[in-house]
Structure formats: C-alpha cells, structure tokens
Design a protein around this motif. Structure first.
Motif, PDB file in Angstrom:
ATOM      1  N   SER A 258      43.030  41.190  35.752  1.00  0.00           N
ATOM      2  CA  SER A 258      42.018  40.447  36.511  1.00  0.00           C
ATOM      3  C   SER A 258      40.701  41.217  36.644  1.00  0.00           C
ATOM      4  N   PRO A 261      37.911  39.311  33.767  1.00  0.00           N
ATOM      5  CA  PRO A 261      38.084  37.866  33.506  1.00  0.00           C
ATOM      6  C   PRO A 261      36.963  37.349  32.605  1.00  0.00           C
ATOM      7  N   THR A 265      39.252  31.043  35.106  1.00  0.00           N
ATOM      8  CA  THR A 265      40.686  31.302  34.869  1.00  0.00           C
ATOM      9  C   THR A 265      41.402  29.948  34.844  1.00  0.00           C
ATOM     10  N   LEU A 351      45.734  37.868  35.545  1.00  0.00           N
ATOM     11  CA  LEU A 351      45.168  36.546  35.289  1.00  0.00           C
ATOM     12  C   LEU A 351      46.309  35.558  35.003  1.00  0.00           C
TER      13      LEU A 351
END
Ligand SMILES: [Zn+2]
Length: 486
Positions: A258, A261, A265, A351
C-alpha cells in the motif's frame, strides 16, 4: 407584438392554468363505495382472546437455520387446533403438506363456482437474543392484560389463523353451508421463504386443477395515523408485493504494497461505483399501483396535497421529490437501492486484489431483475466492475383493485371497522401470496385489524400484541367475508 400584449397574454395563460389546477383539485373527490348491510355477529371476546393466548404459547419459531426448528412445538400447535376446533375438523377436509402446513377445504354446494383461498401463517420470527427483558410480558406466555393479548405471533400472524378458525366454527354452529368452496390455509414456513408451505399448497392446487378466484393473506392493516396527511383510518388492501434482488459487485486488481498505490485501488473503484448507484435512484412510477394508491388517498389529504395529486400532469416532479424524502414514501414509489455489505483487503497495508460489495434491491412491480441490472450497468458504466445476480425474485403481479375479491374485502372492512378510507396498496416485504399468485386469479394482502403506530413497532419487534377488540373484529370480518363470498 408589443411588450404589453406579451405580458397580458402571459397573464391570461397563467389565469387559465390556475383555473385548471383549481377545478381539477375541486373535482378530485374520494372514491365512492356502496354501503352494504350485514347481519350482526356475536363474537365471544373471552373465548377468542383465550384461544389466541393459547396459540401464542406454542413456540412455532422459524429459524434461518432449519435444524433449529422445534418440531414438537409445531406438532403441539396442530394437535391443539384439532382439540380446540372440533367442528372445523369434522366439517372440513384437512390436507397436510410437509407435516406442518394445513389446508382445510369446506366443500361448496355449487361445483361451478371457483373456490376462494383464505390464508394465515402460524410460524413466527425469533425474539432477538438480549431483548427478552424489554418485553412488558414474556414473548411466549400469551398474557392477556390491559385489553391486549401479548406475545410473539399475536399480530403476525396467528391472529389471522385463529380468527379464521373462530369464524368457521361460528358459521358451522349457525348451519351455514357455503355455495362456493372455501379453502383455509395455515402455513408453517412463511417467515423463512414459504418453500414447503404455501408453495406445496400451490403445487397441490395445480395438480387438482383448482384455480381459486381470489385469495386473502396477510398484508397491511387498517392504519391509524400511519399515512401522513390522512386523519381517517385507512384500510390498505394490498394488491401486489415487491420483489427482492441481491447483486454482488466485484473488482479485481493486482494488489501489492500500500506504500506504492497506482491510481484507484479495487476498493476505490468499487466505492465509486456504489456512489454512482446511490446518487442515481431508479425512476419512480406514479402509474400503476403507486399512482392508484395516491389517487385513493390524496382526496383525503389537506388542500395543498390534494392540489398536487389532482394535477400530476403538472406537479409530478414535485411529488416525486417530496415522496422521495421519506423512506416509506420512497419505498412505495420505486425500486429501492441499499448497499449492505462491502469488503476489501485483509490487511491495512496490503492493496486489495479484489473488493466485493452486496447491494440489496426491493423491486417495484414496474421493474424487473433485467431492467434493474440494466440500470446498474448503465449508471456504473465501468467495465472493471463485475455485476452478478446472487438471488432474485421479481415483484408479484398486480391484482385487480376492482375485482370481486377486493370489493368483498373492502365492503366487509367498512362494516366491521366503521368509516375507513379504502385503498389498494403495495406490500414491501415478501409473503405467502407471491406463491398463491401462481394459481389464484387475484391475490389480496390484508389483515382485518386496526393498528396504531405503537402496535406497528411490535411487528417482528418487541412487545408484539393485539387488542381484544381487534381479535373480535377480525373474527367478525372473516365470518362476514365467508358468509357473503357467494
Ligand atoms: Zn407474517
């Protein structure tokens, strides 16, 4: 043309418009119904309330998990019915379906007449764990106090089953012999989808080639102070029920850490889709059952409301906006959209590789599963979002609000409950009627009891109760309905 001429032309147009609106408002009068006279019925209040109290004491609970069902309670209730209503069990033919659903057949003298089907369910919803002590009287004690019968099922829907049994007993004692065959159903799994009760009855009726003319099952009530703007009691005889649809929306993506990113997402894409869905309601339908309902109710509303509904051609957008603001008004008018479940990554710093959401829709009779899926695709307009139907049932047919069954129910209600405003309505939950509609010409959804806001809270909730007066009136209602259903 001079400015003066234009202005005077506008003024004249405005005057004509105001005149049309006013005339239409003044001509918008209540639907007239003939007043019928009926014979008086002597109902023993103590007997009927004692019987409802005893019925409540059987814990005939329908659990979502079928293994939790206590069969002895269901069998106990059936045995109690046979002991309590010997005349019914002698005079009528009883057929059982999947052990616990009962169908009584009172043979009519004229085989040419199609039967009618009167139905109630005796299973109940559980009491929410932890709320037992909130009950003024224990939920399965069947306490009779302060002019009420208290407990789970008193309102939904053992009172209908008991009212029907009491009415038939009285009719038999008076020597009544129906011309039209009367079918009386007491089902056992309405609260968990009617798969083994009403649906088995329907299969059996089809196999016997029996097509009842109309049916009456649970639905709305005589409503007191529950319809905004209408001060008179309203008998809402529901002619349709909404459908049900769960859609699963899902988005797949690559995942990763994360800390790096790239763009939206999977959760972000899905959230955007949900937001678009919620900000684009499915169009309302003032034609059909919803419009019919307001045509019956609005003449009893204050002048301003009457004016709006009498001039839907002009004020439809305003009416739509006003009704949409209340949850109940909105649910009456359109297919509702409720995103209820949402999940993404399993960990805060990973993610998501996929995100899913479940959206629950309650389908208005004017929409179908296909049209709703089409709306969802069109509004989301994002090929990254996968849309899948999990479970769906279209709304029911819309039964005839001018049919003979409707007229019977309306007429008897007006006699038993005094001057009430009668309207066709829409049930927003699922009932046994959506099964019956497969074999019955017109299915109506109405309980012949008069309820107030505080009674409505007991429906699937805490402190469910029914007044003794209502139990007496329900018995009287079913008596007169069967007696005059020729
Ligand atoms: Zn019910």
């Amino acid at each position: 043309m001079t400015i003066k001429k234009i202005l005077s032309g506008l003024a004249v147009s405005l005057l004509i418009l105001v005149a049309v609106v006013l005339v239409r408002t003044l001509m918008f009068s209540p639907v007239e119904r003939p007043v019928e006279s009926f014979e008086s019925v002597e109902v023993d209040a103590e007997r009927v309330s004692t019987h409802l109290s005893q019925a409540v004491q059987f814990q005939t609970i329908s659990h979502q998990n079928p293994e939790l069902r206590d069969d002895a309670q269901f069998q106990g209730f059936i045995d109690w019915m046979a002991q309590t209503y010997p005349e019914v069990h002698q005079q009528l033919t009883l057929t059982k379906f999947n052990d616990y659903t009962l169908l009584y057949q009172w043979q009519g003298s004229d085989p040419e007449l199609e039967p009618i089907l009167l139905s109630g369910h005796y299973d109940v919803v559980p009491v929410l764990p932890g709320t037992e002590s909130d009950w003024q009287h224990p939920p399965f004690a069947g306490v009779v106090a302060d002019d009420y019968i208290w407990g789970r099922g008193a309102l939904d829907d053992k009172s209908a089953v008991i009212g029907l049994m009491e009415a038939v007993t009285l009719l038999i004692k008076q020597g009544h012999a129906p011309m039209r065959t009367i079918l009386i159903a007491a089902t056992h799994d309405e609260e968990v989808g009617s798969d083994h009760g009403a649906s088995a009855i329907v299969d059996w009726l089809k196999a016997q080639n029996i097509r009842p003319l109309w049916s009456l099952d649970e639905g709305s009530f005589v409503l007191n102070g529950l319809i905004p703007g209408v001060s008179e009691p309203v008998a809402s005889i529901n002619v349709a029920e909404k459908g049900y649809l769960n859609l699963r929306l899902s988005v797949e993506s690559e995942g990763g850490h994360s800390s790096m990113p790239k763009g939206y997402t999977a959760v972000g894409v899905l959230a955007r889709a949900i937001d678009r869905l919620q900000s684009h309601p499915i169009p309302s339908g003032m034609a059909g059952v919803s419009g019919d309902m307001f045509d019956h109710l609005a003449p009893h509303m204050p002048f301003l409301h009457r004016m709006l509904f009498a001039n839907k051609w002009l004020f439809a957008p305003l009416i739509d906006q006003q009704l949409s603001e209340s949850a109940a008004g909105n649910a009456m008018m359109r297919t509702t959209i409720a995103p209820t479940m949402f999940s993404g990554s399993v960990k805060a710093n990973i993610l998501p590789i996929h995100a899913t959401a479940v959206v629950n829709f309650r389908l208005h009779p004017k929409d179908t599963i296909e049209s709703v899926v089409g709306h969802v695709q069109h509004v989301i307009n994002d090929e990254r979002v996968n849309i899948e139907v999990m479970r769906g049932d279209n709304a029911s047919n819309v039964s005839n609000a001018k049919g003979v069954g409707f007229e019977r129910i309306a007429s008897v209600s007006q006699h038993v409950h005094g001057p009430v405003v009668v309207t066709p309505g829409l049930t927003i939950a699922a009932t046994d009627s959506r099964r019956y509609q497969n074999v019955v010409q017109d299915s109506y959804r109405f309980n012949p009891m008069s309820i107030h806001k505080e009674d409505a809270a007991g429906f699937h909730g805490t402190n469910e109760r029914l007044s003794i007066d209502n139990m007496v009136k329900a018995t009287e209602f079913y008596f007169l309905l069967i007696q005059t259903a020729q």
